[in-house]
Design a protein around this motif. Structure first.
Motif, PDB file in Angstrom:
ATOM      1  N   TYR A  13       7.372 -14.271  67.383  1.00  0.00           N
ATOM      2  CA  TYR A  13       8.773 -13.973  67.694  1.00  0.00           C
ATOM      3  C   TYR A  13       9.418 -15.141  68.433  1.00  0.00           C
ATOM      4  N   SER A  14       8.694 -15.725  69.382  1.00  0.00           N
ATOM      5  CA  SER A  14       9.259 -16.858  70.113  1.00  0.00           C
ATOM      6  C   SER A  14       9.451 -18.055  69.186  1.00  0.00           C
ATOM      7  N   SER A  15       8.534 -18.259  68.240  1.00  0.00           N
ATOM      8  CA  SER A  15       8.693 -19.349  67.274  1.00  0.00           C
ATOM      9  C   SER A  15       9.922 -19.143  66.408  1.00  0.00           C
ATOM     10  N   LEU A  16      10.176 -17.899  66.019  1.00  0.00           N
ATOM     11  CA  LEU A  16      11.353 -17.589  65.210  1.00  0.00           C
ATOM     12  C   LEU A  16      12.637 -17.844  65.995  1.00  0.00           C
ATOM     13  N   LEU A  17      12.667 -17.452  67.261  1.00  0.00           N
ATOM     14  CA  LEU A  17      13.850 -17.694  68.083  1.00  0.00           C
ATOM     15  C   LEU A  17      14.109 -19.184  68.267  1.00  0.00           C
TER      16      LEU A  17
END
Length: 280
Positions: free
Chosen positions: A214-218
């Motif tokens: 999720y952090s990579s996507l953000l």
């Protein structure tokens, strides 16, 4: 318009931004809806549009359309969070109402662990029963977008449960969004008071992706927005600004989430948002 340009690049609407009828925010007062819109288009030739994940859960009410020459019955789908690029094909007429929800809101509406929907789609009726089909049929018979949006809003109000949020997860999501995915996940796990394993499990269940994904996507989303605003921006500087190890790391993440390196993505997508054969 920059916002439309980014939406077309992402494939946010499945059609071009200028073909969309956006629901007024007042129609969803009191509901945590990020975006609701409708469209009614006809594509004379088959198209395949790039789909870049945006960190939302989507409810898709397909009201009328054709697929491979066959008329489709009204139906509804839930599309979970994706952490990789994809494409969507279409030819002929397509009429639809779509809702985009924040993951934590989607969990309250759907009532299921969101990691079960990761990188996939299911019939909304499998989760909410036969009332969904009746709603889709009623939407198909409704003559105006205003009335359609009101029906969808009523449905969401009826289905939104009072689920107590885990404060640790809500805090982690806020911190990751605030930092464009650059807050270390280990710090957030420590702040939760849970073991790293338990934190990862609960986060994935409630958000739909593990915290690192999720952090990579953000972080990718923030970099993509910045690049859209300034397509000539130096790639090494962009990588540094968003916490990538180097330019190669940035390019790998663009390939993962967008299916193409930055330069090729921008050149291909602004004109048509159509992925060439074989691209995903």
């Amino acid at each position: 318009m920059e916002r439309d340009r980014l939406a077309d690049l992402r494939g946010t609407y499945q059609v071009r931004a200028h073909q969309v009828v956006a629901a007024p925010s007042a129609a969803f007062a009191g509901l945590d809806v990020l975006r609701c819109f409708g469209f009614d288009v006809a594509e004379p030739n088959p198209v395949r549009r790039r789909k870049i994940p945006g960190g939302t859960v989507k409810l898709v009410f397909a009201l009328e359309g054709t697929f491979e020459g066959r008329a489709l019955d009204p139906t509804a789908l839930v599309i979970g969070l994706h952490d990789r690029a994809g494409t969507a094909g279409h030819a002929g007429r397509m009429r639809s109402v779509q809702v985009q929800l924040d993951p934590l809101t989607a969990r309250r509406v759907l009532g299921v662990p969101l990691d079960e929907l990761r990188n996939g789609a299911v019939e909304l009726g499998e989760l909410h029963g036969p009332t969904v089909r009746r709603l889709a049929e009623r939407l198909a018979e409704t003559p105006t977008w205003t009335e359609c949006f009101a029906l969808v809003a009523d449905y969401l109000r009826a289905r939104t449960a009072e689920v107590e949020e885990d404060r640790a997860i809500a805090h982690a999501v806020r911190e990751l969004r605030r930092s464009n995915g650059m807050r270390p996940v280990g710090e957030l796990a420590a702040e939760s008071g849970w073991s790293p394993r338990h934190f990862r499990r609960v986060f994935a269940e409630q958000v739909g992706l593990p915290p690192k994904d999720y952090s990579s996507l953000l972080r990718f989303s923030a970099a993509l927005t910045a690049l859209t605003r300034d397509p000539l921006r130096d790639m090494s500087a962009l990588a540094g600004d968003f916490g990538y190890y180097d330019q190669s790391h940035l390019i790998r993440e663009f390939r993962r989430f967008a299916g193409a390196p930055p330069g090729r993505l921008l050149n291909m997508s602004y004109s048509s948002n159509t992925a060439p054969g074989g691209a995903t």
